[in-house]
Every structure is written in C-alpha cells, then in structure tokens.
Scaffold this motif. Sequence first.
Motif, mmCIF file in Angstrom:
data_model
loop_
_atom_site.group_PDB
_atom_site.id
_atom_site.type_symbol
_atom_site.label_atom_id
_atom_site.label_comp_id
_atom_site.label_asym_id
_atom_site.label_seq_id
_atom_site.Cartn_x
_atom_site.Cartn_y
_atom_site.Cartn_z
ATOM 1 N N PHE A 139 60.325 21.296 40.345
ATOM 2 C CA PHE A 139 61.528 21.831 40.981
ATOM 3 C C PHE A 139 61.612 21.406 42.444
ATOM 4 O O PHE A 139 62.678 21.008 42.932
ATOM 5 C CB PHE A 139 61.552 23.356 40.882
ATOM 6 N N SER A 140 60.509 21.489 43.154
ATOM 7 C CA SER A 140 60.518 21.151 44.577
ATOM 8 C C SER A 140 60.776 19.671 44.809
ATOM 9 O O SER A 140 61.525 19.289 45.711
ATOM 10 C CB SER A 140 59.179 21.551 45.214
ATOM 11 N N ALA A 141 60.161 18.827 43.987
ATOM 12 C CA ALA A 141 60.292 17.380 44.176
ATOM 13 C C ALA A 141 61.670 16.860 43.811
ATOM 14 O O ALA A 141 62.079 15.786 44.278
ATOM 15 C CB ALA A 141 59.231 16.651 43.351
ATOM 16 N N THR A 142 62.403 17.598 42.974
ATOM 17 C CA THR A 142 63.722 17.139 42.532
ATOM 18 C C THR A 142 64.856 17.986 43.108
ATOM 19 O O THR A 142 66.004 17.840 42.678
ATOM 20 C CB THR A 142 63.805 17.164 40.992
ATOM 21 N N ASP A 143 64.559 18.829 44.062
ATOM 22 C CA ASP A 143 65.563 19.710 44.666
ATOM 23 C C ASP A 143 66.539 18.891 45.507
ATOM 24 O O ASP A 143 66.139 18.281 46.504
ATOM 25 C CB ASP A 143 64.847 20.741 45.539
ATOM 26 N N PRO A 144 67.831 18.846 45.161
ATOM 27 C CA PRO A 144 68.779 18.023 45.930
ATOM 28 C C PRO A 144 68.948 18.508 47.361
ATOM 29 O O PRO A 144 69.161 17.701 48.266
ATOM 30 C CB PRO A 144 70.088 18.145 45.131
ATOM 31 N N LYS A 145 68.846 19.807 47.596
ATOM 32 C CA LYS A 145 68.977 20.322 48.954
ATOM 33 C C LYS A 145 67.823 19.848 49.825
ATOM 34 O O LYS A 145 68.009 19.424 50.958
ATOM 35 C CB LYS A 145 69.024 21.848 48.944
ATOM 36 N N ARG A 146 66.633 19.905 49.274
ATOM 37 C CA ARG A 146 65.463 19.459 50.029
ATOM 38 C C ARG A 146 65.528 17.961 50.297
ATOM 39 O O ARG A 146 65.221 17.501 51.392
ATOM 40 C CB ARG A 146 64.190 19.792 49.255
ATOM 41 N N GLY A 193 62.555 12.432 32.773
ATOM 42 C CA GLY A 193 61.098 12.327 32.803
ATOM 43 C C GLY A 193 60.391 13.655 32.624
ATOM 44 O O GLY A 193 59.474 13.979 33.370
ATOM 45 N N HIS A 194 60.762 14.408 31.602
ATOM 46 C CA HIS A 194 60.116 15.706 31.367
ATOM 47 C C HIS A 194 58.708 15.536 30.789
ATOM 48 O O HIS A 194 57.733 16.028 31.343
ATOM 49 C CB HIS A 194 60.949 16.552 30.416
ATOM 50 N N ILE A 195 58.612 14.907 29.615
ATOM 51 C CA ILE A 195 57.344 14.577 28.951
ATOM 52 C C ILE A 195 56.500 15.824 28.720
ATOM 53 O O ILE A 195 55.269 15.740 28.614
ATOM 54 C CB ILE A 195 56.538 13.523 29.752
ATOM 55 N N ASN A 196 57.123 16.985 28.642
ATOM 56 C CA ASN A 196 56.375 18.236 28.558
ATOM 57 C C ASN A 196 57.359 19.348 28.173
ATOM 58 O O ASN A 196 58.304 19.613 28.918
ATOM 59 C CB ASN A 196 55.732 18.523 29.921
ATOM 60 N N PRO A 197 57.158 20.018 27.038
ATOM 61 C CA PRO A 197 58.062 21.104 26.662
ATOM 62 C C PRO A 197 58.133 22.230 27.688
ATOM 63 O O PRO A 197 59.175 22.887 27.814
ATOM 64 C CB PRO A 197 57.466 21.611 25.340
ATOM 65 N N ALA A 198 57.044 22.464 28.427
ATOM 66 C CA ALA A 198 57.067 23.517 29.443
ATOM 67 C C ALA A 198 58.017 23.152 30.582
ATOM 68 O O ALA A 198 58.746 24.006 31.090
ATOM 69 C CB ALA A 198 55.658 23.755 29.989
ATOM 70 N N VAL A 199 58.019 21.886 30.977
ATOM 71 C CA VAL A 199 58.945 21.426 32.011
ATOM 72 C C VAL A 199 60.381 21.544 31.505
ATOM 73 O O VAL A 199 61.277 22.038 32.213
ATOM 74 C CB VAL A 199 58.628 19.977 32.422
ATOM 75 N N THR A 200 60.615 21.111 30.287
ATOM 76 C CA THR A 200 61.948 21.222 29.699
ATOM 77 C C THR A 200 62.397 22.674 29.624
ATOM 78 O O THR A 200 63.546 23.003 29.937
ATOM 79 C CB THR A 200 61.962 20.603 28.290
ATOM 80 N N PHE A 201 61.492 23.560 29.234
ATOM 81 C CA PHE A 201 61.807 24.976 29.131
ATOM 82 C C PHE A 201 62.165 25.559 30.499
ATOM 83 O O PHE A 201 63.144 26.309 30.633
ATOM 84 C CB PHE A 201 60.617 25.731 28.538
ATOM 85 N N GLY A 202 61.390 25.205 31.523
ATOM 86 C CA GLY A 202 61.693 25.688 32.864
ATOM 87 C C GLY A 202 63.039 25.199 33.354
ATOM 88 O O GLY A 202 63.814 25.967 33.953
ATOM 89 N N LEU A 203 63.345 23.940 33.108
ATOM 90 C CA LEU A 203 64.637 23.393 33.530
ATOM 91 C C LEU A 203 65.792 23.997 32.741
ATOM 92 O O LEU A 203 66.895 24.165 33.265
ATOM 93 C CB LEU A 203 64.624 21.874 33.380
ATOM 94 N N PHE A 204 65.539 24.334 31.474
ATOM 95 C CA PHE A 204 66.568 25.012 30.684
ATOM 96 C C PHE A 204 66.865 26.393 31.261
ATOM 97 O O PHE A 204 68.031 26.795 31.403
ATOM 98 C CB PHE A 204 66.129 25.128 29.231
#
Length: 288
Positions: free
Chosen positions: A187-194, A105-116
């Motif tokens: 990042f915060s909403a999908t953090d597995p540790k959190r 559910g990226h829907i945004n090149p900036a999100v994809t870039f950050g995750l990359f």
Amino acid sequence: MAKDIEVGGDGSEFHAKDYHDPPPSPLIDAEELTKWSFYRAIIAEFIATLLFLYITVLTVIGYKSQTDPAKNADACGGVGILGIAWAFGGMIFILVYCTAGISGGHINPAVTFGLFLARKVSLVRAVLYMAAQCLGAICGCGLVKAFQKAYYNRYGGGANELADGYSKGTGLGAEIIGTFVLVYTVFSATDPKRNARDSHVPVLAPLPIGFAVFMVHLATIPVTGTGINPARSFGAAVIYNQDKAWDDQWIFWVGPLIGAAIAAFYHQYILRASAAKALGSFRSNSNI
C-alpha cells in the motif's frame, strides 16, 4: 484533483506534483469479463506465481540437499536461510517489476485480498486472480517435482509446516504480522498521494516490496518456513501431499488473510483518511 503545498526551509512555498486517487472499484464489474486486458492480467498472475514457486522451492530443496548430514555435507554449506530469504525477496522484486503494468503484480492472494478490501480491485478480478495464483503455484511446484522427484520428496517439497516447539497460536501470529508487513509495504509503495508528494525522491515500488518479503523471511523461516502467501503454501502442499503440510495449512490461509485485512484498514482508514470519510465513500459507491 488535489494539490499538496510544501514549505521550503526558507519559508517559501512550492507546489508538489498533482495527484488524484482513482475511484473505488465496483464490487461487481461484469464489463471486465469482456476485455482482453483482464484475461492478459490473469495469465500474467498465473505465470508469475508459477515462476515464483519454481525458483524458490528449488532454492529450498537445494539448500537442504547441500546440508544433508546423511550425505556428509557441510552443515554450514549451501545458501543458508539468508540465501533462501534473498531468493523469495529477489523473485518478488523481479516479478512485480515485470507484471506491475499488466496485472498490478499481486502474485499473492493475501495482497489481492487486501487490495479488494481497499476497493482497489473488483470482486470478479480478486477471485480470478486468486484462482490463477493458486493454479500457478501448483504448476510451479509440479515442475520442481517433475525435474527432481527424489530430492523433492526427500527434502519436504518446500512445503510450509509449523516447526517443532512452536504452538499453532505462535505460528498464526507470525503469519499475521509477517503478512501485515508485506501488505502495508504494498500500500505504501503504490500510494499515489505519496508518490506525488515525494516525486523528488524516485522510488521503484517493487524494491521495497521485495525487501519486505526478504525481511519477513529472515524472521519467520524458523517458525513456519514463512508463508505470507496462501498460494505459495497451497501449491506446495498439493504437490507434496503429506499430512503435516495439510494439518497446518489453515495457518497459512487464516494468518495472511487477517494480516492483509489489518494492513488494508490501517493504511486506508487511519493513515490515508478518517474512518468516517472512508465509510461514507464506501456507502456512496456500494451500488455502482
């Protein structure tokens, strides 16, 4: 595998849910190209971005039509800036919810870039996601123009442009900070540790992400119309195709990509781990 140990109010200890971080994605993963799930994810990103632009650009054009002084319309009518912000935030909530299990559910090149940059996706996946997102945005705006061509041209096509009275530096800063808020929230909403630590507090990840988009739009619509998504700005500029939209286009790429990079670094290397540990991890996996 690691465990968090929490201390209760009475001094007793209890173990939170186990968690583990997935291994960093390889820089180049040619094996992805042989999997149907990879192409399904690309299609999901394309369709999600198409729907996102279709609904949101129609909302923007509808609002401008409803408040057009030339039509003796009520200047306080329509959905207003608040309604536009809800349209963008609400659509992101819906589409991330629908596609998170397929493409992330990226829907945004900036999100994809950050995750990359955080090694959450490979370079191959990141590049093809961005291409699908941009193409989806172009098609979404194209549908709007096909259905409402006169209104589309008259009311600016939903294109992002720097508002009068603001310098390019101000617009760039607004895009950097706005995208930082969004990607940091991702990042915060999908953090597995959190998620493991706070498993007793259920959080639907698309909800805070949608609210982040909503809040940023409230703040920056008067400045840049709010980009924080290069595909959204690019798709509208391609179909609208006017000089002002193209002259300001660099702001809506440079700003979001810088904001995403800062958010990725802040969350991964400062909040989640020491810089030295993160650098060691990157070096140890760079040859995978």
